[in-house]
Write a protein that holds these residues in place. Structure first.
Motif, PDB file in Angstrom:
ATOM      1  N   ASN A  33      26.475   3.807   3.814  1.00 52.34           N
ATOM      2  CA  ASN A  33      26.880   2.626   3.049  1.00 52.34           C
ATOM      3  C   ASN A  33      26.329   1.380   3.735  1.00 52.34           C
ATOM      4  OD1 ASN A  33      28.559   2.063   5.227  1.00 52.34           O
ATOM      5  ND2 ASN A  33      30.374   1.717   3.980  1.00 52.34           N
ATOM      6  N   THR A  39      27.755   8.862   4.776  1.00 51.73           N
ATOM      7  CA  THR A  39      28.594   9.180   3.614  1.00 51.73           C
ATOM      8  C   THR A  39      28.239  10.519   2.982  1.00 51.73           C
ATOM      9  OG1 THR A  39      27.078   7.958   2.149  1.00 51.73           O
ATOM     10  CG2 THR A  39      28.946   6.731   3.063  1.00 51.73           C
ATOM     11  N   MET A 283      31.280   2.569  -0.614  1.00 51.73           N
ATOM     12  CA  MET A 283      30.438   3.661  -0.136  1.00 51.73           C
ATOM     13  C   MET A 283      29.020   3.606  -0.707  1.00 51.73           C
ATOM     14  SD  MET A 283      32.300   5.367   1.965  1.00 51.73           S
ATOM     15  CE  MET A 283      33.318   3.968   2.383  1.00 51.73           C
ATOM     16  N   ASN A 284      28.797   2.703  -1.675  1.00 48.90           N
ATOM     17  CA  ASN A 284      27.497   2.591  -2.349  1.00 48.90           C
ATOM     18  C   ASN A 284      27.187   3.846  -3.163  1.00 48.90           C
ATOM     19  OD1 ASN A 284      25.326   0.939  -2.988  1.00 48.90           O
ATOM     20  ND2 ASN A 284      23.997   1.866  -1.458  1.00 48.90           N
ATOM     21  N   ASN A 416      21.635  -3.883   1.700  1.00 48.42           N
ATOM     22  CA  ASN A 416      22.597  -3.855   0.602  1.00 48.42           C
ATOM     23  C   ASN A 416      22.139  -4.873  -0.430  1.00 48.42           C
ATOM     24  OD1 ASN A 416      24.804  -3.071  -0.798  1.00 48.42           O
ATOM     25  ND2 ASN A 416      26.300  -4.102   0.500  1.00 48.42           N
TER      26      ASN A 416
END
Length: 889
Positions: A33, A39, A283-284, A416
């Motif tokens: 993430n 993750t 967590m994307n 991100n």
């Protein structure tokens, strides 16, 4: 819910998480993430849940976890589970988040001190069965199969975590030859290496099964052991009786553990949509977010967010809008491709007041147009390029856009880099603004809400967020010494890119159509030739059928197999091309077929009929290095290694009949940056004296006295080493690239560092600084955060170290190109030239030049590019020109 539908699902949390982690271990680097949390286990665990929930449709669910390493079993036998490796840190860090996800999904979790998850599951399974539930147990550990009964089915994960093998009493009998209860006794005799308790010496699964089938229990076996004939087995049984009896106590799951849960407490109520959505964002997990939207789970629900004060702007009120020196502005274009997507509305913020409207034609009104075209009024927007292009479509030439929230957020954290304003806001802990996925849904179901209250509040939230986050983001940029990168490079680059996208590049459809016919004929010829060589017709695009032809009919050596048959990858075919002419023809067929479908047909589909041009979109916030990307279509990916690919460039022509396409590209810019940042004297000498750097490197690593002694092969190998070093190549990778032994490749790399000691020193220092700071940085202070630089896993840490070395080089090269583009556009504007910058391909700029300006462009473009920045070595830009892009190279 009726009793007939009562089903209790019990999941062994630790064992499934362990399986999930290793099922996706190869993708460990990809699944992180924005904060750097791994993750992969969380993602795979969720995949397992989706499969099981759909399959079982439980009314009640519990996921049990181990409370700790100390249990009644370790007190009974100190070495119990003592031989296990320590849980990988990359998995341990994910366990709390798996529990958080379960909570958000409305699934109960439980752990019990002194007991294992197995004992919790065993106890709840017995209670459930006694209360009339059908019970399903999911685990990665076959120990739990002892719980199988008429009302309890145990599913054991295999091939990852989404494929499950069902263990019923009947299946247990088939697999082990014993009943589920007898399986405990079987394990007592054979022991368990995983749980680290011994069984009877030299008693394996077959012997244990045979003994238990006859005697049914360990106790009964020992009551009759004296009746057995003298043998080594009998001797071992007698010697190890205590081990067998201990093993049974350790193997038996306690189904009467002091679990305090009631069935009501594990009733499945379903997910908390808002909480789960926030978890997926954190967590994307974009796929799960997308699935929620596709399923209608949250599209349009709770979409209002925080209720804001706003005014619906009417045409009559436009003229009376207040004066402003600075405004917030958001233009909603409903779709990814803002060149073509429809307009949905806009929001305007002056002071604390927000106005919203669905009618974008209001922007053409004198008062609003005046705001947007006035250079002295500062406009704060989310995406400068998108906004500029969109307003141009409305006939408005935006000026004075000084702040771009998307670019600011990207520089603060370029790992991100969502293009959704709502998602960007969520990164900073504000969930009042919903994402577009929340409000509009996804795919064919996506739609602008008809409800004005919902839609206008969403627009108002966006324009408010642009204003609210501005100070915080700008402060972070200043603290990181990135304010100049933002103001002097990224913002001006966005303006230049908007202009380039609007310019477009003219493409001759007739040239592509001629290639379409030529390549179509070539494909037919190759197809016939391949069928003749193969002795039969088959589907050339079917790897399975091709594999049968090559490896069964023609008897070529099998290089590699896949799950579905023989591998026919390009790598495999390249190893076989000298074995049979059909392989070379298949490679040629594939190459031309790809060029035909992707580039010839693909480009024909996107020529704008209005001006005969292609208008690509540039993605400025996609890569962590700062490199630009091109989409719809991707003009940076047109093949140049084959003549068929190069021919595509003949279709790209100037907009005037007698004009020119002018190309100028940096020569070895990344190596020049490496020479600068490393300070290596030998490499800098090569660039300062104008040597061919690859020949110079060859001379150094092959210990030649003169540069003209370097052979073409030696230069090619030196080139591979030069560029390989930048990307952290290993001796294995270099050996594969050059077709040489690893020993020889290692020798080349060692010689390279002997001759360029400053490069090795730079690499060591880059890793050291990244460990201290947590990020790598370009010469313009563009940061690349490296959360894995301290990872315990060697492979994960090594990747971060390589990134620490090459990111400053790649990123600095990208920054240099952006500066060159900014300065070049300034020069064109200053001189009032009609020449247009139309395409950027990594280190190359393409211009559409009128005939009368060619001589001027020949002089100023290389000059501007070479003066973009001052390095310790000179920048060099090579140029060419012609009546199409092909001739310009």
């Amino acid at each position: 819910m009726t009793d007939k539908k009562k089903k209790l699902l019990l999941i062994d949390g630790n064992s499934v998480a362990f399986r999930a982690f290793f099922a996706m271990y190869q993708q460990l680097d990809k699944f992180k993430n924005p904060e750097g949390l791994h993750t992969n286990a969380i993602f795979a665990f969720k995949n397992m849940l989706d499969v099981v929930l759909k399959q079982e449709e439980p009314s009640h669910i519990l996921v049990a976890f181990d409370a700790g390493k100390v249990t009644f079993r370790t007190k009974m036998y100190g070495e119990y589970k003592g031989g296990r490796d320590k849980t990988p840190a990359e998995l341990s860090e994910q366990l709390p988040y798996i529990k958080e996800m379960l909570q958000d999904m409305g699934i109960a979790t439980y752990e019990l001190p002194d007991y294992e998850a197995d004992d919790i599951i065993g106890t709840m399974a017995k209670r459930g069965a006694d209360d009339g539930f059908d019970v399903a147990v999911v685990t990665g550990d076959r120990d739990l199969t002892q719980l199988a009964s008429e009302h309890v089915t145990v599913y054991v994960t295999k091939s990852g975590v989404t494929k499950l093998e069902a263990y019923t009493p009947e299946h247990m009998q088939e697999v082990n030859g014993v009943t589920p209860t007898e399986f405990i006794d079987m394990k007592a005799l054979m022991g368990d290496a995983s749980d680290n308790y011994p069984g009877v010496t030299k008693v394996g699964p077959k012997t244990a099964s045979r003994l238990i089938q006859k005697y049914h229990t360990v106790e009964n076996l020992y009551e009759h052991v004296d009746e057995m004939k003298k043998s080594k087995l009998k001797e071992n049984l007698l010697n190890d009786k205590d081990k067998a009896l201990l093993g049974k106590k350790l193997a038996a799951i306690k189904c009467d553990s002091p679990v305090s849960l009631t069935m009501e407490q594990v009733a499945y109520q379903g997910a908390s949509v808002a909480d789960l959505r926030r978890f997926y964002e954190k967590m994307n997990f974009r796929r799960f977010l997308s699935d929620m939207a596709e399923n209608g789970d949250f599209a349009g629900k709770e979409a209002e967010g925080k209720q804001l004060d706003f005014v619906k702007l009417e045409k009559a009120a436009v003229a009376s809008l207040p004066e402003a020196k600075e405004i917030g502005f958001y233009l909603e274009i409903f779709g990814e491709n803002y060149h073509l997507a429809p307009f949905a509305g806009f929001a305007l913020k002056i002071g604390q007041q927000i106005w919203v409207s669905r009618d974008v034609d209001l922007l053409k009104e004198k008062r609003l147009r005046g705001f947007l075209e006035n250079k002295t009024i500062v406009k704060n927007v989310f995406d400068l390029k998108r906004t500029t292009y969109g307003l141009h479509r409305l006939g408005i030439e935006a000026q004075g856009i000084g702040y771009d929230m998307l670019l600011a957020s990207y520089l603060v954290d370029n790992e991100n880099n969502s293009n959704d304003l709502g998602e960007v806001v969520h990164q900073y802990g504000d969930y009042d603004v919903k994402s577009d996925l929340d409000v509009y849904g996804k795919g064919k179901a996506a739609a602008i809400p008809d409800d004005d209250a919902v839609f206008f509040n969403h627009l108002a939230g966006k324009v408010a967020a642009i204003d609210q986050l501005k100070a915080s983001l700008l402060k972070q940029l200043k603290d990181h010494e990135q304010d100049d990168l933002f103001d002097a490079i990224e913002i001006p680059t966005a303006r230049v890119l908007a202009k380039m996208e609007l310019n477009g590049i003219k493409v001759e459809a007739k040239t592509l159509q001629a290639l379409q016919k030529e390549y179509g004929d070539r494909l037919k010829e190759l197809e016939s030739k391949i069928y003749q060589e193969a002795g039969e017709e088959f589907n050339l695009n079917s790897p399975k059928q091709l594999g049968v032809i090559l490896f069964e009919k023609l008897g070529l050596p099998v290089i590699k197999k896949t799950k579905t048959g023989y591998s026919t990858s390009v790598e495999v075919l390249n190893q076989l091309k000298d074995k049979s002419p059909v392989v070379s023809d298949i490679l040629a067929y594939r190459q031309i077929a790809k060029i035909q479908s992707t580039y010839v047909n693909g480009l024909l589909d996107v020529i704008d009929p209005a001006d005969g041009k292609i208008h690509t979109r540039y993605l400025q916030t996609l890569t962590a290095t700062g490199r630009l990307s091109s989409v719809d279509p991707n003009l940076q990916n047109i093949p140049t290694r084959t003549e068929e690919g190069k021919q595509i460039r003949k279709a790209f022509v100037p907009s005037t009949p007698d004009g020119y396409i002018f190309s100028c590209d940096y020569s070895q810019v990344e190596l020049r940056v490496l020479a600068h940042v490393s300070g290596d004297a030998n490499m800098q000498e090569a660039f300062k004296t104008g040597y061919d750097i690859h020949a110079h490197t060859a001379m150094k690593i092959f210990h030649l006295s003169k540069i003209d002694e370097v052979t073409p092969l030696e230069r090619r190998r030196a080139k591979a080493v030069n560029f390989g070093i930048v990307y952290g190549i290993s001796d294995y990778g270099l050996s594969k690239n050059l077709g040489i032994s690893r020993k020889q490749a290692k020798s080349f790399i060692e010689s390279y560092f002997d001759q360029y000691p400053g490069i090795q020193a730079y690499m060591d220092q880059a890793v050291k600084e990244a460990r201290e700071k947590g990020y790598a940085e370009t010469i313009m202070h563009r940061r690349r955060y490296l959360p894995d630089i301290h990872a315990k896993n060697f492979n994960v840490r090594s990747f971060a170290e390589r990134t620490a070395i090459n990111s400053p080089i790649q990123g600095s090269a990208a920054d240099i190109m952006k500066i060159a583009m900014i300065n070049m556009q300034k020069k064109l504007d200053e001189l009032g030239l009609k020449t247009k910058m139309v395409v950027q391909v990594h280190d190359e700029l393409i211009f559409d030049v009128p005939k009368e300006e060619l001589e001027t462009i020949k002089q100023i473009v290389p000059e501007v590019m070479q003066k973009a920045v001052s390095l310790d070595v000179p920048l060099l830009a090579d140029s060419g020109w012609g009546h199409n892009w092909y001739d310009a190279k």
